[in-house]
Design a protein around this motif. Structure first.
Motif, PDB file in Angstrom:
ATOM      1  N   GLU A   1      13.310  89.158 -13.413  1.00  0.00           N
ATOM      2  CA  GLU A   1      12.406  88.009 -13.305  1.00  0.00           C
ATOM      3  C   GLU A   1      11.578  87.854 -14.580  1.00  0.00           C
ATOM      4  O   GLU A   1      11.362  86.737 -15.065  1.00  0.00           O
ATOM      5  CB  GLU A   1      11.490  88.187 -12.098  1.00  0.00           C
ATOM      6  CG  GLU A   1      10.602  86.987 -11.803  1.00  0.00           C
ATOM      7  CD  GLU A   1       9.812  87.172 -10.528  1.00  0.00           C
ATOM      8  OE1 GLU A   1       9.724  86.216  -9.740  1.00  0.00           O
ATOM      9  OE2 GLU A   1       9.267  88.283 -10.315  1.00  0.00           O
TER      10      GLU A   1
ATOM     11  N   PRO B   1      17.560  84.747 -12.709  1.00  0.00           N
ATOM     12  CA  PRO B   1      17.499  84.532 -11.257  1.00  0.00           C
ATOM     13  C   PRO B   1      17.383  85.863 -10.526  1.00  0.00           C
ATOM     14  O   PRO B   1      18.347  86.607 -10.423  1.00  0.00           O
ATOM     15  CB  PRO B   1      18.826  83.825 -10.945  1.00  0.00           C
ATOM     16  CG  PRO B   1      19.740  84.237 -12.048  1.00  0.00           C
ATOM     17  CD  PRO B   1      18.891  84.459 -13.261  1.00  0.00           C
TER      18      PRO B   1
ATOM     19  N   GLU C   1      18.082  79.340  -8.495  1.00  0.00           N
ATOM     20  CA  GLU C   1      17.218  79.737  -9.603  1.00  0.00           C
ATOM     21  C   GLU C   1      17.846  79.447 -10.968  1.00  0.00           C
ATOM     22  O   GLU C   1      17.156  79.502 -11.992  1.00  0.00           O
ATOM     23  CB  GLU C   1      16.888  81.237  -9.513  1.00  0.00           C
ATOM     24  CG  GLU C   1      15.849  81.558  -8.445  1.00  0.00           C
ATOM     25  CD  GLU C   1      15.569  83.043  -8.346  1.00  0.00           C
ATOM     26  OE1 GLU C   1      16.440  83.841  -8.733  1.00  0.00           O
ATOM     27  OE2 GLU C   1      14.479  83.413  -7.886  1.00  0.00           O
TER      28      GLU C   1
ATOM     29  N   THR D   1      12.199  76.401 -11.285  1.00  0.00           N
ATOM     30  CA  THR D   1      13.587  76.319 -10.819  1.00  0.00           C
ATOM     31  C   THR D   1      13.688  75.508  -9.538  1.00  0.00           C
ATOM     32  O   THR D   1      12.693  75.228  -8.862  1.00  0.00           O
ATOM     33  CB  THR D   1      14.155  77.720 -10.570  1.00  0.00           C
ATOM     34  OG1 THR D   1      13.424  78.333  -9.482  1.00  0.00           O
ATOM     35  CG2 THR D   1      14.035  78.589 -11.815  1.00  0.00           C
TER      36      THR D   1
ATOM     37  N   GLU E   1      14.898  76.573  -6.899  1.00  0.00           N
ATOM     38  CA  GLU E   1      14.496  77.456  -5.790  1.00  0.00           C
ATOM     39  C   GLU E   1      13.015  77.290  -5.480  1.00  0.00           C
ATOM     40  O   GLU E   1      12.607  77.215  -4.320  1.00  0.00           O
ATOM     41  CB  GLU E   1      14.819  78.905  -6.158  1.00  0.00           C
ATOM     42  CG  GLU E   1      14.577  79.906  -5.048  1.00  0.00           C
ATOM     43  CD  GLU E   1      13.154  80.443  -5.031  1.00  0.00           C
ATOM     44  OE1 GLU E   1      12.684  80.882  -3.954  1.00  0.00           O
ATOM     45  OE2 GLU E   1      12.503  80.401  -6.085  1.00  0.00           O
TER      46      GLU E   1
END
Length: 598
Positions: A445, A450, A461, A546, A548
Motif C-alpha cells: 500500500e 493494490p 484498486e 482508486t 475501490e
C-alpha cells in the motif's frame, strides 16, 4: 530470420515451441512446472552458497589472516572478528548492488506482489543475480535475515520474465509469478501445500481454478527438485513428536495467540522506524548505510549471538527444549532489533525466517513459563514453540492458511491443527488492532499498489479516478445568488452541484435537499447565496484515489455524485464522479478480468 539477433532467434523459437504445446492448457502447465523446478533449484543453490560464505567469513578467512600476518594481528580475537563480519559483508553487498547490478533496493516479497498485481514481468532478470549474491552475502556474513524471501523474489521475477519472454497475456504472467514464489516456499520447507497457498494467498490473493492448478504443479515441482538435490530426508527442522495434553490446553494456546498478536506489531513498527531513519534522516551515503546496520547487528550479537543469520539451528534448539525461557524471551526482542537493523539499513534478505525464529522463541518462552508454573500438567514447551512460529507469522503477514499448512507439513501431525487454528484465530484480530494490514500488504500500500486482500477490491484498486471522472460539470460560484441557483438547476440534470471559491477550490456541494428549505422563502431570494446553503461535510475523491475507494464512499453515502479534486490540500475542483459511472467502470474492469481468466 536472417536479420534477427541471437536473442531474438531464441525467443522466436521458444514462442513457436510453446505455441505448439496447446498453450491454453498443456503448454502453460508445463511452463508452470519449469518455473517451479527452477525455483527449487535456486533455493538449493542459494542455501549452499550461504553455507559456503558463512564458513569462509567466520572460519577460513580469520584463520588465514592469523596464519599469514601472525603477530601484527594477534589482537584480532574471534569475538572482535565476529562482531565486524556483518559490517564487512554489508559493505561488499552495497557496493555490488549499487555499482555492479545498478539495483538500489531489495526486491522483497512486497515488490513481487506489486509486480504481480500491476504490470507483471516488469522486473529485469538482473535482479535474480543481484538478489542471489546480495542476500547470500548478508545472511552468510551474519546479517539477521532469512533466505526464503530472496528465493521468493528470484522465483517470482523468473516467472514474470519467462511470461514476458514468451509474450503471454498479463493474467498468465501474474500466475507464473505466483508459481515461482510459491515453489520457493515449498522447496525451502519441504512443504508443497504451504507453498501453494503462499503463492495464491499472499502473492496473488486469488483462489480461482485458473491459479490453483499451475501453482500446485509448480509447488510440487519445486519440492521434488529440492528433495532430489538435498535428499528425501533433509528437513529444515527436526521436529519432536507433537504433544497435545488435553482439550483444556486449547485455552493456553489462545493465550499464545494473544502474545503473538502483540509482538507482531512491535516488529513491524520497529522495522518501519529504523527504515525511515536510514532512508529519510540519515546523512550517510547509501553505500555505507548497510555497513552501519551490520555493525549494529554485530554489537547486538555480543550479548545475543543467536540473532545472527537465519538462526535455524537455534530454532531447532527451541523446539527440543535446548534454550532456557529467559534467554528465549530475550531473543524475541533481540531478533526484532537485529532484523530491523539489517533490513532497515538497506541489507538484502527476508523477514519470513526471522518471523519463524521470533515465533519459536516466543512460544518456547511462553511454554516454559507455563511448565514451571504448572509442573503437574505435563506441558511440553517445544509444542508451544512450534505453534508460536505459525501464530507470529500469521499475526504479522496475515497468512492463516499458509501458516496452518506449513506447521502441519513440518510436524506431520494432525494434533497440531487445533492448537495452531486457535492461536491463529486469536492472533489475527489482536494484531489488527494495531495493524490495518499485514506487513507485506502494508508495504504494498505504501508503494502505491493494490493492497486489498479481496480479489475484486484488489482489481478495483488498479483503476484511478482520473481515468473515469466526468471532466466537465456544472458548478456554482460561492457568491451565486439564490435566483441564479434555481435557473442553473432547472436547466441541468445534475443532482450535486459543487460550490467553488473564486480560485477554483472546492468549498462544498449543493443538493436539492439543502435547497428544499428555501423553496417557499421568496423574500430570501436576493439574500441567500450558494455558500450559505452549501454542505462542507461531504466525501471527496482525488484524481489519485482508486475505484475501490469510490465504491466504498458510495456505499457509505447517499449522494449520487461525488466531487473530485486534484488533491486534498489544494482542493482544486476537477469534476464529478457519478454512481452510475463508478458501477459501469466496475463492470467493465471485472468483465475484462474474467476474459483474461479464460
Amino acid at each position: 530470420m536472417a536479420g534477427l539477433t541471437f536473442r531474438e532467434r531464441v525467443r522466436s523459437r521458444g514462442r513457436r515451441v510453446y505455441s505448439g504445446l496447446q498453450p491454453q492448457t498443456t503448454g502453460f502447465l508445463i511452463l508452470s512446472v519449469l518455473v517451479g523446478s527452477a525455483s527449487g533449484l535456486l533455493s538449493v543453490l542459494f542455501s549452499r552458497t550461504i553455507e559456503i560464505i558463512h564458513i569462509f567469513s567466520f572460519d577460513t578467512l580469520l584463520g588465514w589472516i592469523h596464519q599469514e600476518l601472525g603477530v601484527p594481528v594477534a589482537w584480532l580475537t574471534p569475538t572482535m572478528w565476529d562482531t565486524a563480519v556483518p559490517m564487512f559483508g554489508a559493505l561488499v553487498m552495497a557496493w555490488l548492488t549499487l555499482k555492479l547490478f545498478k539495483a538500489p533496493s531489495n526486491p522483497g516479497i512486497p515488490t513481487i506482489m506489486m509486480d504481480a498485481r500491476t504490470q507483471p514481468g516488469n522486473l529485469p532478470p538482473r535482479y535474480i543475480a543481484a538478489a542471489f549474491i546480495a542476500a547470500a552475502l548478508i545472511i552468510g556474513t551474519g546479517g539477521s535475515a532469512g533466505r526464503e524471501a530472496p528465493v521468493v523474489a528470484m522465483g517470482g521475477i523468473l516467472g514474470g520474465w519467462m511470461g514476458r519472454w514468451l509474450g503471454l497475456t498479463k493474467r498468465r504472467k501474474q500466475i507464473l509469478i505466483g508459481c515461482g514464489a510459491g515453489a520457493a516456499i515449498a522447496a525451502a520447507y519441504n512443504a508443497p501445500m504451504a507453498g501453494l497457498f503462499f503463492g495464491v494467498e499472499i502473492v496473488l490473493g486469488d483462489y480461482t481454478a485458473a491459479t490453483i492448478s499451475p501453482a500446485l504443479l509448480a509447488s510440487v515441482a519445486g519440492t521434488v527438485v529440492a528433495r532430489s538435490l538435498e535428499g528425501v530426508g533433509a528437513e529444515r527442522f527436526i521436529v519432536p513428536p507433537y504433544h497435545f495434553t488435553a482439550w483444556w490446553e486449547i485455552v493456553l494456546y489462545a493465550g499464545l495467540g494473544l502474545a503473538a498478536g502483540l509482538v507482531a506489531p512491535l516488529f513491524v513498527f520497529t522495522d518501519r522506524a529504523i527504515h525511515r531513519y536510514f532512508h529519510e534522516r540519515s546523512k550517510l551515503p547509501p553505500i555505507l548505510r548497510p555497513a552501519l546496520g551490520g555493525l549494529a547487528v554485530g554489537l547486538v550479537a555480543l550479548a545475543l549471538p543467536q540473532v545472527m543469520g537465519n538462526g535455524y539451528n537455534f530454532v531447532q534448539s527451541a523446539l527440543t527444549g535446548g534454550i532456557i525461557g529467559p534467554v528465549m524471551l530475550a531473543l524475541v526482542f533481540g531478533k526484532i532489533l537485529a532484523t530491523s537493523l539489517t533490513l532497515g539499513s538497506g541489507g538484502w534478505g527476508g523477514d519470513f525466517a526471522p518471523l519463524l525464529f521470533m515465533g519459536a522463541m516466543l512460544g518456547g518462552a511462553y511454554g516454559t513459563s507455563l511448565a514451571r508454573a504448572f509442573p503437574h500438567l505435563g506441558l511440553v514447551p517445544g509444542s508451544y514453540a512450534i505453534v508460536g512460529m505459525g501464530a507470529l507469522l500469521t499475526a504479522a503477514v496475515r497468512c492463516p492458511i499458509t501458516a496452518i499448512l506449513l506447521l502441519f507439513e513440518v510436524t506431520g501431525s494432525y494434533q497440531v491443527i487445533l492448537p495452531i487454528m486457535t492461536a491463529v484465530a486469536v492472533a489475527i484480530p489482536v494484531s489488527h488492532i494495531f495493524l490495518k494490514r499485514g506487513m507485506y500488504h502494508g508495504r504494498l500500500e505504501e508503494m502505491g499498489g493494490p493492497a486489498s486482500e479481496l480479489s475484486e477490491m484488489r482489481i478495483l484498486e488498479t483503476v484511478k479516478i482520473a481515468q473515469i471522472v466526468k471532466p466537465r460539470a456544472v458548478s456554482l460560484a460561492a457568491g451565486t445568488p439564490y435566483r441564479e441557483i434555481l435557473q442553473v438547476i432547472s436547466s441541468s440534470d445534475q443532482l450535486v452541484y459543487p460550490v467553488l471559491t473564486p480560485d477554483g477550490r472546492l468549498m462544498g456541494v449543493l443538493t436539492l435537499r439543502e435547497l428544499r428549505g428555501y423553496l417557499d422563502a421568496v423574500e430570501l431570494a436576493d439574500l441567500v447565496v450558494a455558500e450559505d446553503v452549501a454542505t462542507e461535510d461531504v466525501p471527496v475523491l482525488t484524481v489519485n484515489d482508486t475505484l475501490e475507494r469510490a465504491m466504498h464512499l458510495f456505499a457509505e453515502s447517499d449522494l449520487e455524485e461525488l466531487p473530485v479534486v486534484e488533491d486534498l490540500k489544494s482542493r482544486r475542483f476537477v469534476g464529478l464522479l457519478t454512481r452510475r459511472q463508478a458501477f459501469t467502470a466496475r463492470g467493465r474492469v471485472m468483465a475484462e478480468w474474467e476474459m483474461e481468466e479464460r
